[in-house]
Design an enzyme around this catalytic site. Structure first.
Site, PDB file in Angstrom:
ATOM      1  N   SER A  40      35.151 -50.095   8.166  1.00  0.00           N
ATOM      2  CA  SER A  40      35.227 -50.027   6.708  1.00  0.00           C
ATOM      3  C   SER A  40      35.051 -51.437   6.143  1.00  0.00           C
ATOM      4  CB  SER A  40      36.551 -49.375   6.311  1.00  0.00           C
ATOM      5  OG  SER A  40      36.604 -49.132   4.941  1.00  0.00           O
ATOM      6  N   HIS A  79      32.237 -46.951   6.035  1.00  0.00           N
ATOM      7  CA  HIS A  79      32.514 -46.566   4.637  1.00  0.00           C
ATOM      8  C   HIS A  79      31.659 -47.394   3.692  1.00  0.00           C
ATOM      9  CE1 HIS A  79      36.849 -45.306   5.850  1.00  0.00           C
ATOM     10  NE2 HIS A  79      35.979 -44.354   6.110  1.00  0.00           N
ATOM     11  N   ASP A 123      41.795 -44.451   7.762  1.00  0.00           N
ATOM     12  CA  ASP A 123      40.871 -43.456   8.299  1.00  0.00           C
ATOM     13  C   ASP A 123      40.591 -43.769   9.774  1.00  0.00           C
ATOM     14  OD1 ASP A 123      39.199 -41.278   8.290  1.00  0.00           O
ATOM     15  OD2 ASP A 123      37.492 -42.351   7.408  1.00  0.00           O
TER      16      ASP A 123
END
Ligand SMILES: C[S@@+](CC[C@H](N)C(=O)[O-])C[C@H]1O[C@@H](n2cnc3c(N)ncnc32)[C@H](O)[C@@H]1O
Lengths: 277, 195
Positions: B15, B42, B135
């Site tokens: 991310s 992401h 996540d």
């Protein structure tokens, strides 16, 4: 844990089989990884720990199944979704449609109707609406009723208005609805030529002689066999030179029907049926 | 008798700071690296279409955005398309989904990892790199529980340490490695002979 995975696979399959036998909805050929996710997500929401218990409730509680059905399919949609698609449609498909004496148009998997009203607006602006018969179908009755009503939350309107403009809209988007408190109602005149009805791409048959078929963001949830079935239906339901529009990540490239369709706009997933006689 | 590596695929989640981290990891791997690599990074839904290109300039591997129903092949690095969940099916093809974000993310690392476990079972290597959210922890846990191999970037070397920390807390990690060692370690791991 490896055993767990095998057992879960079996249980999931049994559950889908139970749904099919009891209610006739056939999810057995949906893309498995995402069906599994959605069943598990639903179980979490309903505080259920086992597939067995879930299956029991599916069989014995119709209301429970109705809730599951809404969660099993992905229903997210918006007006003028992918504005460039509508732009391309105006440019590349509308000239062909103008030459036809009348039009039959099918939205398969129309969800809550945003796509259908968007296209109805486009057809009006291009002077095609009055000669069009539009069929809007979905397998999910609850969603289909929302489509029929054509009532949408007002907080979505900013996005829809932007999309409408990016999509090459010719008027003011606010001409097409009436606002009431927190929602908007689409104009009646947009609905006149639309027929809403139940149709399941997994189990139902062909649908007349269409000039255009839209099936956007539905096939990504199917496995290849079911995609082939649906594309076969579309092929059989289109006139020669008829137009097929898929979602932005969908393609006929990997299907057994790819040789029957030619690209109209490859990037926007617009195809034409071309049979050489 | 000697056997080749038991691993058949690598999944990576990253991310905030991930583009740099991915570049580092991928730049070490040769064109004939024997495992496919599938990545969720992401991104903002409107951006990210250039990511395959950005990563591709620094890597010998072939890098592309994953297509719906595409068959996964070795020698390739696949990236989740922006704004879609990426899942792996049991026949080693991809599927995409527009269902709601998971952990506020679409694509979600957990969604990729969990589906990958069903497809590759114990033959899977899962890696969590830098990121500012949680996540991927659940997915990595599932990989570990099923007998796969888990790697996390050492939080001290991460631009954002929340995601690697959350992963370390969630399950047993086989290797916690500083960023610059991850690529080399993967090479050893997949080329090692097993008795
Ligand atoms: C994500 S929505 C797509 C809506 C719209 N076409 C769009 O692109 O925005 C998917 C819809 O497909 C419907 N659907 C799923 N499986 C179907 C099937 N077998 N037959 C007909 N409709 C189906 C779902 O009920 C859902 O409303």
């Amino acid at each position: 844990m490896l055993d767990d995975i095998d057992n879960q696979n079996i249980e999931l399959q049994l559950l889908l089989q139970a749904i099919y036998l009891k209610y006739g909805y056939d999810f057995r050929n949906y893309a498995k990884a995402s069906v599994r996710r959605r069943v598990e997500h639903f179980m979490k929401k309903e505080n259920l720990n086992s597939f067995a218990e879930t299956q029991h409730k599916i069989l014995y509680e119709v209301n429970f199944f109705d809730r599951l059905l809404l969660d099993l399919s992905v229903n997210v949609t918006e007006m003028f979704r992918d504005p460039n698609f509508y732009r391309s449609f105006r440019q590349n498909v509308v000239p062909f449609l103008k030459k036809q004496p009348f039009l039959k148009i099918w939205h398969a998997g129309c969800a809550s109707g945003e796509e259908v009203y968007s296209m109805a607006i486009l057809l009006k602006e291009e002077g095609l609406y009055n000669k069009s018969q539009i069929y809007a179908t979905d397998m999910n009755q609850v969603i289909l009723n929302q489509a029929k009503e054509g009532i949408y939350l007002i907080n979505r309107l900013k996005l829809y208005t932007e999309n409408y403009q990016k999509a090459g809209g010719k008027e003011s988007f606010s001409d097409y609805y009436i606002a009431h408190y927190d929602h908007v109602v689409m104009n009646k005149s947009l609905k006149e030529n639309i027929l809403f009805s139940d149709h399941n791409l997994a189990t139902d048959g062909v649908f007349g002689e269409m000039h255009v078929i839209f099936c956007r963001n539905v096939l990504i949830y199917f496995n290849r066999d079911l995609q082939n079935r649906a594309l076969g239906l579309f092929n059989d339901s289109l006139i020669n030179h008829g137009i097929l529009c898929l979602g932005s990540k969908e393609s006929i490239r990997f299907s057994e029907h790819s040789n029957i369709f030619v690209d109209v706009d490859k990037d926007e997933k617009i195809y034409a049926k071309e049979i050489s006689l | 008798m000697q056997r080749k590596s038991p691993y058949k695929a690598i999944v990576i989640g990253s991310s905030a700071g991930g583009i740099n981290a991915l570049t580092k990891v991928l730049s070490v791997l040769p064109a004939d690296f024997p495992l496919p690599i599938v990545i969720v990074q992401h991104l903002h839904p409107e951006s990210g279409h250039h990511l395959p290109h950005i990563l591709g300039t620094k890597s010998a591997l072939k890098i592309k955005q994953a297509d719906e129903k595409e068959l996964i092949k070795k020698g390739w690095v696949y990236l989740a398309p922006p704004n879609y969940h990426l899942l792996i099916e049991e026949d080693f093809t991809f599927s995409l989904s527009l269902e709601s974000p998971v952990n506020y993310s679409r694509p979600s690392i957990d969604v990729l990892f969990e589906s990958a476990v069903y497809a590759y079972r114990q033959h899977l290597i899962g890696i969590i790199l830098t990121g500012a959210n949680h996540d991927g922890s659940l997915g990595l846990k599932k990989i570990k529980e099923t007998g796969g191999f888990t790697i996390v970037q050492d939080p001290k070397t991460a631009e954002a340490d929340a995601m690697p920390k959350a992963a370390i807390e969630a399950t047993t990690i086989d290797k916690i490695l500083p960023l610059q060692d991850i690529g080399l370690y993967l090479l050893q791991l997949v080329n090692r002979k097993y008795n």
